[in-house]
Motif scaffolding. Sequence first.
Motif, PDB file in Angstrom:
ATOM      1  N   TRP A  34      37.614  49.381  52.962  1.00  0.00           N
ATOM      2  CA  TRP A  34      38.132  49.878  51.684  1.00  0.00           C
ATOM      3  C   TRP A  34      38.029  51.403  51.707  1.00  0.00           C
ATOM      4  O   TRP A  34      36.976  51.961  51.945  1.00  0.00           O
ATOM      5  CB  TRP A  34      37.422  49.246  50.494  1.00  0.00           C
ATOM      6  N   GLU A  64      39.666  45.631  49.166  1.00  0.00           N
ATOM      7  CA  GLU A  64      39.358  45.385  50.576  1.00  0.00           C
ATOM      8  C   GLU A  64      40.664  45.184  51.345  1.00  0.00           C
ATOM      9  O   GLU A  64      41.486  44.333  50.999  1.00  0.00           O
ATOM     10  CB  GLU A  64      38.473  44.136  50.687  1.00  0.00           C
ATOM     11  N   ASN A 114      41.359  41.508  53.400  1.00  0.00           N
ATOM     12  CA  ASN A 114      41.682  40.256  52.723  1.00  0.00           C
ATOM     13  C   ASN A 114      42.188  40.420  51.290  1.00  0.00           C
ATOM     14  O   ASN A 114      42.486  39.430  50.620  1.00  0.00           O
ATOM     15  CB  ASN A 114      40.454  39.331  52.713  1.00  0.00           C
ATOM     16  N   ASP A 140      40.567  41.482  48.594  1.00  0.00           N
ATOM     17  CA  ASP A 140      39.607  41.264  47.517  1.00  0.00           C
ATOM     18  C   ASP A 140      39.579  42.467  46.570  1.00  0.00           C
ATOM     19  O   ASP A 140      39.632  43.629  47.016  1.00  0.00           O
ATOM     20  CB  ASP A 140      38.190  41.071  48.077  1.00  0.00           C
ATOM     21  N   LEU A 192      37.429  44.801  44.295  1.00  0.00           N
ATOM     22  CA  LEU A 192      36.024  45.185  44.385  1.00  0.00           C
ATOM     23  C   LEU A 192      35.589  46.023  43.195  1.00  0.00           C
ATOM     24  O   LEU A 192      36.377  46.795  42.642  1.00  0.00           O
ATOM     25  CB  LEU A 192      35.768  45.986  45.666  1.00  0.00           C
ATOM     26  N   VAL A 217      32.259  41.904  45.006  1.00  0.00           N
ATOM     27  CA  VAL A 217      33.604  41.341  44.881  1.00  0.00           C
ATOM     28  C   VAL A 217      33.809  40.858  43.450  1.00  0.00           C
ATOM     29  O   VAL A 217      33.057  40.019  42.949  1.00  0.00           O
ATOM     30  CB  VAL A 217      33.811  40.175  45.872  1.00  0.00           C
ATOM     31  N   LYS A 270      37.005  39.646  42.423  1.00  0.00           N
ATOM     32  CA  LYS A 270      37.869  38.474  42.566  1.00  0.00           C
ATOM     33  C   LYS A 270      38.477  38.495  43.961  1.00  0.00           C
ATOM     34  O   LYS A 270      39.028  39.516  44.378  1.00  0.00           O
ATOM     35  CB  LYS A 270      38.970  38.482  41.509  1.00  0.00           C
ATOM     36  N   PRO A 271      38.376  37.384  44.704  1.00  0.00           N
ATOM     37  CA  PRO A 271      38.879  37.388  46.078  1.00  0.00           C
ATOM     38  C   PRO A 271      40.405  37.233  46.143  1.00  0.00           C
ATOM     39  O   PRO A 271      41.019  36.600  45.278  1.00  0.00           O
ATOM     40  CB  PRO A 271      38.188  36.183  46.707  1.00  0.00           C
ATOM     41  N   GLY A 272      41.010  37.830  47.192  1.00  0.00           N
ATOM     42  CA  GLY A 272      42.402  37.599  47.536  1.00  0.00           C
ATOM     43  C   GLY A 272      43.434  37.979  46.502  1.00  0.00           C
ATOM     44  O   GLY A 272      44.515  37.384  46.454  1.00  0.00           O
TER      45      GLY A 272
END
Length: 373
Positions: free
Chosen positions: A131, A147, A150, A152, A154, A166, A168-170
């Motif tokens: 990042w 990120e 992937n 994410d 941050l 994190v 929330k991912p993706g």
Amino acid sequence: MTHRKVYLAVGRKNTRIYRFDPIDGDTRLVDNVAPYKSGFTAMGAQYREDGKEPLLFAVSGGGLVVIDVEAGTVAQHPVQGLPTGVTWYDGDMSTDGKTLFVAGDPQGHSYSIDVANKTATAGNPPGGGRWDDFAQHPKDHRLISVEGDNGDLLNVDPQKNPMKTVLKPGVFRPAEASSSSGSRRAYSAMFFDTVGNFYAVDSAGNVNHLDLSGGEIPAKAERIGNGKIPVDGLEVMNGAGLITQMPLKPSYDEITVTKKFTTSWESYDPKGRVYSFDLVLSASAGKNSPGKNADVRKFRISFDLPTLPGSKVEASGVDVLYEGGKAYLDSQSDQLLPAGESRHITVQITVPGDPAELPHEYPLAGLRATRLA
């Protein structure tokens, strides 16, 4: 204080400054700022009084780089307490414009740089990942990042060790690298508007938008446009700025527009000149768009226009918004223009001033058109 445009640092070496308009994708090299040979990153913007461009601060090695985009000057100053030999990535300016917060080595210290006194105070390490920038939310003041590997979303909390968590991912697509040698696959330039719309630009120049103005985080960010912002294949290294919120949908899907100056005459209320143009809008891809010819049902035309009392644009079938030295003309309804065909639009532009000092033909700088639907 905000502006309508943000600033991008482009190029790993011989870094240049570009102005970028997140609404229509207008990207322009700041010609009067010379290339910085050794490169810089971790950039932040210090806003000054109305009508002035901000000062930009960045880091290069162990020094603070100060870029005055209005004066066209670039200077580096040593910073007491800032280590040399570090590759810097993330940077953002405090709300009061006094402190540039930067991070580099995932396991090394972050630093708060007093830009007036040129001193640095060590903080917590950022944590691992790819990042390369962060931006401060205008309402809750959280530092937000993405990120690159992937996508994410941050949160970067300077009080935590490591700072990265994190949210929330993706949420974003994985970042793309530019075609330049050594480019990272990272989200390298991030900024907000004044209500909380978040923009993230990757190294290749793909621009993404995420509405963080409310309490919920959307499941997916929107990638704007058809193609990358035009920076000649160079790597987008960093970004800085807080932009005025605009009630317009961003669109970078450029189509072709040409101008033909018709005539001009003096005006008396306001005192100035009125310029008449015949604009030809074509349903074909613009010079900065790799897309194919396609139907146009709704469009936007934009160009530079001084934000002065009495400035105005008149044309049929469009809504006009003035902001930050530009005019944006959005079509009011579905106006089908089949692929490859053209239509003429008569535009009258009123520019206040001394008619004797205004040009006979208004330059209509920054003229561009984008497909909205």
